[in-house]
Design a protein around this motif. Structure first.
Motif, PDB file in Angstrom:
ATOM      1  N   MET A   1       0.865  -1.094   0.215  1.00 28.30           N
ATOM      2  CA  MET A   1       0.016  -0.002  -0.052  1.00 28.30           C
ATOM      3  C   MET A   1       0.770   1.298   0.018  1.00 28.30           C
ATOM      4  N   ASP A   2       2.178   1.174   0.561  1.00 28.05           N
ATOM      5  CA  ASP A   2       2.902   2.353   0.616  1.00 28.05           C
ATOM      6  C   ASP A   2       3.151   2.799  -0.815  1.00 28.05           C
ATOM      7  N   PHE A   3       3.412   1.764  -1.688  1.00 33.02           N
ATOM      8  CA  PHE A   3       3.675   2.180  -3.218  1.00 33.02           C
ATOM      9  C   PHE A   3       2.463   2.681  -3.637  1.00 33.02           C
ATOM     10  N   LEU A   4       1.280   2.426  -3.611  1.00 30.65           N
ATOM     11  CA  LEU A   4       0.132   3.063  -4.183  1.00 30.65           C
ATOM     12  C   LEU A   4      -0.021   4.372  -3.659  1.00 30.65           C
ATOM     13  N   GLU A   5       0.179   4.454  -2.279  1.00 28.27           N
ATOM     14  CA  GLU A   5      -0.085   5.783  -1.776  1.00 28.27           C
ATOM     15  C   GLU A   5       0.861   6.827  -1.981  1.00 28.27           C
ATOM     16  N   ASP A   6       2.173   6.322  -2.459  1.00 23.59           N
ATOM     17  CA  ASP A   6       3.246   7.216  -2.972  1.00 23.59           C
ATOM     18  C   ASP A   6       2.922   7.524  -4.341  1.00 23.59           C
ATOM     19  N   VAL A   7       2.500   6.778  -5.314  1.00 20.62           N
ATOM     20  CA  VAL A   7       2.096   6.836  -6.540  1.00 20.62           C
ATOM     21  C   VAL A   7       0.932   7.784  -6.502  1.00 20.62           C
ATOM     22  N   TYR A   8      -0.125   7.659  -5.930  1.00 21.93           N
ATOM     23  CA  TYR A   8      -1.288   8.130  -5.807  1.00 21.93           C
ATOM     24  C   TYR A   8      -1.785   9.015  -4.613  1.00 21.93           C
ATOM     25  N   PRO A   9      -1.028  10.122  -4.208  1.00 20.92           N
ATOM     26  CA  PRO A   9      -1.081  10.651  -3.036  1.00 20.92           C
ATOM     27  C   PRO A   9      -2.493  11.425  -2.423  1.00 20.92           C
ATOM     28  N   THR A  10      -3.277  11.616  -3.504  1.00 21.43           N
ATOM     29  CA  THR A  10      -4.472  12.271  -3.568  1.00 21.43           C
ATOM     30  C   THR A  10      -5.500  11.674  -3.998  1.00 21.43           C
ATOM     31  N   GLN A  11      -6.653  11.771  -3.543  1.00 23.61           N
ATOM     32  CA  GLN A  11      -7.914  10.909  -3.970  1.00 23.61           C
ATOM     33  C   GLN A  11      -8.169  11.255  -5.395  1.00 23.61           C
TER      34      GLN A  11
ATOM     35  N   VAL B   1      -5.202  -7.090  -0.206  1.00 23.34           N
ATOM     36  CA  VAL B   1      -4.946  -5.697  -0.187  1.00 23.34           C
ATOM     37  C   VAL B   1      -6.244  -4.977   0.615  1.00 23.34           C
ATOM     38  N   LEU B   2      -7.445  -5.136   0.088  1.00 21.07           N
ATOM     39  CA  LEU B   2      -8.832  -5.036   0.790  1.00 21.07           C
ATOM     40  C   LEU B   2      -8.580  -5.238   2.255  1.00 21.07           C
ATOM     41  N   LYS B   3      -8.339  -6.544   2.534  1.00 23.21           N
ATOM     42  CA  LYS B   3      -8.301  -6.725   4.024  1.00 23.21           C
ATOM     43  C   LYS B   3      -7.419  -6.061   4.704  1.00 23.21           C
ATOM     44  N   TYR B   4      -6.201  -5.650   4.102  1.00 25.13           N
ATOM     45  CA  TYR B   4      -5.215  -4.837   4.615  1.00 25.13           C
ATOM     46  C   TYR B   4      -5.698  -3.477   4.927  1.00 25.13           C
ATOM     47  N   LEU B   5      -6.423  -2.984   3.897  1.00 25.17           N
ATOM     48  CA  LEU B   5      -7.053  -1.712   4.072  1.00 25.17           C
ATOM     49  C   LEU B   5      -8.078  -1.393   5.248  1.00 25.17           C
ATOM     50  N   ILE B   6      -8.948  -2.663   5.228  1.00 24.20           N
ATOM     51  CA  ILE B   6      -9.790  -2.501   6.468  1.00 24.20           C
ATOM     52  C   ILE B   6      -9.334  -2.590   7.833  1.00 24.20           C
ATOM     53  N   ASN B   7      -8.260  -3.596   7.951  1.00 26.39           N
ATOM     54  CA  ASN B   7      -7.604  -3.937   9.102  1.00 26.39           C
ATOM     55  C   ASN B   7      -6.757  -2.749   9.480  1.00 26.39           C
ATOM     56  N   SER B   8      -6.156  -1.748   8.431  1.00 27.61           N
ATOM     57  CA  SER B   8      -5.235  -0.577   9.006  1.00 27.61           C
ATOM     58  C   SER B   8      -6.243   0.647   9.012  1.00 27.61           C
ATOM     59  N   HIS B   9      -7.587   0.520   8.904  1.00 29.88           N
ATOM     60  CA  HIS B   9      -8.336   1.808   8.958  1.00 29.88           C
ATOM     61  C   HIS B   9      -8.239   2.709   7.957  1.00 29.88           C
ATOM     62  N   ASN B  10      -7.710   2.075   6.719  1.00 27.84           N
ATOM     63  CA  ASN B  10      -7.597   2.999   5.671  1.00 27.84           C
ATOM     64  C   ASN B  10      -8.445   2.730   4.670  1.00 27.84           C
TER      65      ASN B  10
ATOM     66  N   ASN C   1     -11.736   3.768   4.426  1.00 32.55           N
ATOM     67  CA  ASN C   1     -12.539   4.948   4.087  1.00 32.55           C
ATOM     68  C   ASN C   1     -12.048   5.815   3.063  1.00 32.55           C
ATOM     69  N   ILE C   2     -10.690   5.741   3.194  1.00 35.60           N
ATOM     70  CA  ILE C   2      -9.806   6.802   2.262  1.00 35.60           C
ATOM     71  C   ILE C   2      -9.855   6.257   0.853  1.00 35.60           C
ATOM     72  N   TRP C   3      -9.755   4.987   0.623  1.00 35.88           N
ATOM     73  CA  TRP C   3      -9.843   4.622  -0.571  1.00 35.88           C
ATOM     74  C   TRP C   3     -10.971   4.108  -1.257  1.00 35.88           C
ATOM     75  N   LYS C   4     -12.017   3.724  -0.611  1.00 36.95           N
ATOM     76  CA  LYS C   4     -13.283   3.366  -0.874  1.00 36.95           C
ATOM     77  C   LYS C   4     -14.013   4.222  -1.743  1.00 36.95           C
ATOM     78  N   THR C   5     -13.883   5.373  -1.666  1.00 35.18           N
ATOM     79  CA  THR C   5     -14.809   6.253  -2.547  1.00 35.18           C
ATOM     80  C   THR C   5     -14.058   6.676  -3.735  1.00 35.18           C
ATOM     81  N   SER C   6     -12.938   6.128  -4.190  1.00 37.14           N
ATOM     82  CA  SER C   6     -12.046   6.568  -5.455  1.00 37.14           C
ATOM     83  C   SER C   6     -11.738   5.201  -6.036  1.00 37.14           C
ATOM     84  N   THR C   7     -11.342   4.201  -5.519  1.00 41.90           N
ATOM     85  CA  THR C   7     -10.667   3.057  -6.193  1.00 41.90           C
ATOM     86  C   THR C   7     -11.461   1.753  -5.790  1.00 41.90           C
TER      87      THR C   7
END
Length: 141
Positions: free
Chosen positions: A1-11, A26-35, A37-43
């Motif tokens: 996820m660090d890679f995706l967040e570096d390449v796509y820093p904004t919504q 990746v989805l399970k990681y996002l849910i468990n890391s509480h991220n 909500n940040i990604w679900k509206t865009s990707t």
């Protein structure tokens, strides 16, 4: 996820879809890391069609959120309605996930080089590689 967040820093910079073998992981990681909500509206993270066939029965998250061809209207860009020669309508995947899988495998050969690049150099190199791949593929057809 660090890679995706570096390449796509904004919504606004995030892609609508990311097709990856382990999208359900990746989805399970996002849910468990509480991220999530940040990604679900865009990707939307989707798996390739063969992975989906193997996971959809046992993995609820994969079945609901990573489906490469949902028919519930949640991702209209992934499914199109076509007509056969007799005029009958049928659904068809609009995105060839297997081609994506093959391209990702080809790009994997450049991973060690790409991993060391800055975001700008990565983006430029990736675009150049995709251009080269497209040109060589077009000549093969």
């Amino acid at each position: 996820m660090d890679f995706l967040e570096d390449v796509y820093p904004t919504q606004e910079s995030r892609p609508s879809y990311v097709c990856i073998d382990k999208a359900c992981v990746v989805l399970k990681y996002l849910i468990n890391s509480h991220n999530w909500n940040i990604w679900k509206t865009s990707t939307r993270f989707v798996v390739d069609s063969y992975h989906y066939i193997n996971h959809r029965v046992t993995d609820y998250l994969c079945h609901i959120y990573c489906n490469p061809s949902p028919l519930n209207g949640s991702a209209p860009n992934l499914v199109v309605v076509e007509r056969d020669v007799h005029g009958n309508q049928h659904y068809k995947r609009a995105f060839n996930t297997q081609a994506c899988e093959q391209l990702n495998a080809w790009l994997g050969g450049f991973q060690s080089i790409l991993n060391r690049m800055t975001v700008d150099n990565f983006n430029w190199t990736l675009h150049a590689l995709l251009f080269i791949h497209t040109q060589s593929y077009s000549k093969a057809i």
